[in-house]
Design a protein around this motif. Structure first.
Motif, PDB file in Angstrom:
ATOM      1  N   PRO A 184      29.146  -6.572  17.434  1.00  0.00           N
ATOM      2  CA  PRO A 184      28.486  -7.670  16.304  1.00  0.00           C
ATOM      3  C   PRO A 184      27.130  -7.959  15.892  1.00  0.00           C
ATOM      4  N   ASP A 185      26.750  -8.801  15.486  1.00  0.00           N
ATOM      5  CA  ASP A 185      24.805  -9.163  15.217  1.00  0.00           C
ATOM      6  C   ASP A 185      25.348 -10.391  15.257  1.00  0.00           C
ATOM      7  N   VAL A 186      24.334 -10.840  16.052  1.00  0.00           N
ATOM      8  CA  VAL A 186      23.482 -12.186  15.841  1.00  0.00           C
ATOM      9  C   VAL A 186      23.377 -13.051  14.338  1.00  0.00           C
ATOM     10  N   PRO A 187      24.034 -13.972  13.689  1.00  0.00           N
ATOM     11  CA  PRO A 187      24.668 -14.643  12.684  1.00  0.00           C
ATOM     12  C   PRO A 187      22.370 -15.344  12.246  1.00  0.00           C
ATOM     13  N   GLU A 188      22.706 -14.659  10.637  1.00  0.00           N
ATOM     14  CA  GLU A 188      20.586 -14.657  10.257  1.00  0.00           C
ATOM     15  C   GLU A 188      20.326 -15.855  10.383  1.00  0.00           C
ATOM     16  N   GLU A 189      21.701 -17.473  10.293  1.00  0.00           N
ATOM     17  CA  GLU A 189      21.181 -18.598  10.326  1.00  0.00           C
ATOM     18  C   GLU A 189      21.009 -18.801  11.523  1.00  0.00           C
ATOM     19  N   PHE A 190      21.298 -18.228  12.638  1.00  0.00           N
ATOM     20  CA  PHE A 190      21.266 -18.468  14.079  1.00  0.00           C
ATOM     21  C   PHE A 190      20.396 -19.254  14.392  1.00  0.00           C
ATOM     22  N   SER A 191      20.132 -20.668  15.098  1.00  0.00           N
ATOM     23  CA  SER A 191      18.790 -20.712  15.425  1.00  0.00           C
ATOM     24  C   SER A 191      18.808 -21.358  17.404  1.00  0.00           C
ATOM     25  N   PRO A 215      12.061 -35.277  30.570  1.00  0.00           N
ATOM     26  CA  PRO A 215      13.001 -35.371  29.437  1.00  0.00           C
ATOM     27  C   PRO A 215      13.052 -34.198  29.335  1.00  0.00           C
ATOM     28  N   VAL A 216      11.728 -32.824  29.046  1.00  0.00           N
ATOM     29  CA  VAL A 216      12.409 -30.978  28.356  1.00  0.00           C
ATOM     30  C   VAL A 216      13.305 -30.510  29.891  1.00  0.00           C
ATOM     31  N   GLU A 217      12.744 -30.415  30.727  1.00  0.00           N
ATOM     32  CA  GLU A 217      14.178 -30.067  32.096  1.00  0.00           C
ATOM     33  C   GLU A 217      14.692 -30.688  32.366  1.00  0.00           C
ATOM     34  N   TRP A 218      15.027 -31.957  32.293  1.00  0.00           N
ATOM     35  CA  TRP A 218      16.569 -32.287  31.440  1.00  0.00           C
ATOM     36  C   TRP A 218      17.360 -31.842  30.669  1.00  0.00           C
ATOM     37  N   ALA A 219      16.875 -31.659  29.558  1.00  0.00           N
ATOM     38  CA  ALA A 219      17.628 -31.108  28.125  1.00  0.00           C
ATOM     39  C   ALA A 219      17.706 -29.460  28.050  1.00  0.00           C
ATOM     40  N   GLN A 220      16.883 -29.119  28.056  1.00  0.00           N
ATOM     41  CA  GLN A 220      16.898 -27.391  29.171  1.00  0.00           C
ATOM     42  C   GLN A 220      18.539 -27.574  30.061  1.00  0.00           C
ATOM     43  N   GLU A 221      18.097 -28.119  30.760  1.00  0.00           N
ATOM     44  CA  GLU A 221      19.724 -28.470  31.577  1.00  0.00           C
ATOM     45  C   GLU A 221      20.663 -28.049  30.978  1.00  0.00           C
ATOM     46  N   GLN A 222      20.383 -29.371  30.742  1.00  0.00           N
ATOM     47  CA  GLN A 222      21.837 -29.477  29.715  1.00  0.00           C
ATOM     48  C   GLN A 222      22.401 -28.666  28.310  1.00  0.00           C
ATOM     49  N   LEU A 223      21.812 -27.942  27.832  1.00  0.00           N
ATOM     50  CA  LEU A 223      21.999 -27.619  27.138  1.00  0.00           C
ATOM     51  C   LEU A 223      21.932 -25.387  27.643  1.00  0.00           C
ATOM     52  N   ALA A 224      21.585 -25.365  28.595  1.00  0.00           N
ATOM     53  CA  ALA A 224      21.228 -24.237  29.166  1.00  0.00           C
ATOM     54  C   ALA A 224      22.548 -22.837  28.487  1.00  0.00           C
ATOM     55  N   GLY A 225      21.999 -21.867  28.785  1.00  0.00           N
ATOM     56  CA  GLY A 225      23.193 -20.423  28.384  1.00  0.00           C
ATOM     57  C   GLY A 225      22.533 -20.274  26.970  1.00  0.00           C
ATOM     58  N   ASP A 226      23.407 -18.721  27.469  1.00  0.00           N
ATOM     59  CA  ASP A 226      23.109 -17.945  26.344  1.00  0.00           C
ATOM     60  C   ASP A 226      24.027 -17.861  24.839  1.00  0.00           C
ATOM     61  N   ALA A 242      26.810 -17.087  19.889  1.00  0.00           N
ATOM     62  CA  ALA A 242      26.440 -16.958  18.711  1.00  0.00           C
ATOM     63  C   ALA A 242      27.336 -15.023  18.495  1.00  0.00           C
ATOM     64  N   GLY A 243      27.399 -14.224  18.967  1.00  0.00           N
ATOM     65  CA  GLY A 243      27.598 -12.987  18.491  1.00  0.00           C
ATOM     66  C   GLY A 243      29.021 -13.018  18.677  1.00  0.00           C
ATOM     67  N   CYS A 244      29.548 -13.733  19.138  1.00  0.00           N
ATOM     68  CA  CYS A 244      30.982 -13.840  19.436  1.00  0.00           C
ATOM     69  C   CYS A 244      31.606 -13.644  18.309  1.00  0.00           C
ATOM     70  N   SER A 245      31.456 -15.079  17.905  1.00  0.00           N
ATOM     71  CA  SER A 245      31.940 -15.358  17.049  1.00  0.00           C
ATOM     72  C   SER A 245      32.487 -14.046  16.045  1.00  0.00           C
ATOM     73  N   GLN A 246      31.604 -13.340  15.730  1.00  0.00           N
ATOM     74  CA  GLN A 246      31.762 -11.835  14.332  1.00  0.00           C
ATOM     75  C   GLN A 246      32.775 -11.137  15.488  1.00  0.00           C
ATOM     76  N   ALA A 247      31.960 -10.577  16.553  1.00  0.00           N
ATOM     77  CA  ALA A 247      33.182 -10.345  17.768  1.00  0.00           C
ATOM     78  C   ALA A 247      35.101 -10.341  17.603  1.00  0.00           C
TER      79      ALA A 247
END
Length: 244
Positions: A16-23, A54-65, A70-75
């Motif tokens: 699976p490839d990462v979608p072109e529109e991935f952000s 606020p930056v560290e907090w936001a990064q913790e809340q949205l942490a993840g690969d 996104a590639g799982c969708s195509q898989a």
């Protein structure tokens, strides 16, 4: 009798490839914190009012690969297409058998293959649903990251204004009306910081609710896939025609 395949299932099972529109949502957050070179210092000032960077907090809340997510969708979609290809092969083979084989055994076999084809089509639909839910979650988190990046940018702008106002009032020795105006401007900037922080919390909560809803669909769909897989047991032995 030859049974040429109508489709090649393994051709669907590509990496699976990462979608072109991935952000990546974390990029928007990190970029917002790097707008100004002293941004880290300003964000430390924010902790005086928010108790957290606020930056560290936001990064913790949205942490993840999220790139891998996104590639799982195509898989999932590729797996569904492979099931669809197998269904087409079963259908094509069943038609060839039906054209040359008659009798009760033939009818039972055709019914079995038709049920198997429909079962595979249903599995493909379920896998497509899984793919869509992964896509929805990825896009939801990406939008959340961008919105939070905007909040962080507004917080930094307010901190800059607050710092400038405070420095000016001290350097110029403002008194009377000028001092009151300076305090008023500082209070407004502080209010902006608190409002943007609250908005960040609302955005994260909304993203979590959206993810929970998608995970519920994924769990239900996964159960449906397993049910479909076990609904049509394979024959215990191969067919042995008494006349052969």
């Amino acid at each position: 009798m030859d049974f040429p395949d109508a489709a090649e299932p393994t051709a669907c099972l590509t990496r699976p490839d990462v979608p072109e529109e991935f952000s990546d949502p974390l990029l928007a957050i990190t970029a917002a914190g790097d707008v100004f070179s002293p941004g880290g210092w300003f964000l430390k000032l924010a902790e005086l009012m928010l108790t957290k960077d606020p930056v560290e907090w936001a990064q913790e809340q949205l942490a993840g690969d999220w790139k891998a997510y996104a590639g799982c969708s195509q898989a999932w979609r590729n797996a569904g297409r492979a099931c669809g290809a197998i269904a087409r092969n079963v259908e094509a083979g069943s038609k060839r058998v039906d054209a040359t084989w008659d009798g009760h055994a033939a009818e039972a076999a055709i019914d079995y293959f038709e049920a198997l084809r429909k079962n595979l089509d249903d599995v493909q639909d379920a896998l497509d649903t899984m793919a869509e839910e992964y896509r929805v979650v990825t896009e939801s988190i990406a939008r959340t990251g961008q919105a939070i990046g905007g909040c962080i940018g507004a917080i930094i702008d307010a901190l800059v204004s607050l710092s400038v106002t405070t420095a000016a009032s001290t350097a110029l020795g403002w008194t009377g009306g000028a001092a009151a105006m300076g305090y008023a401007l500082g209070a407004m900037e502080a209010q902006v910081i608190l409002m943007e922080w609250e908005r960040m919390s609302v955005l994260v909560n909304a993203a979590q609710l959206a993810m929970n809803a998608s995970y519920a669909v994924m769990g239900r769909t996964g159960g449906e896939i397993l049910a479909r897989v076990h609904a049509l047991p394979l024959p215990r032995t191969s067919y042995d025609h008494p006349a052969v």
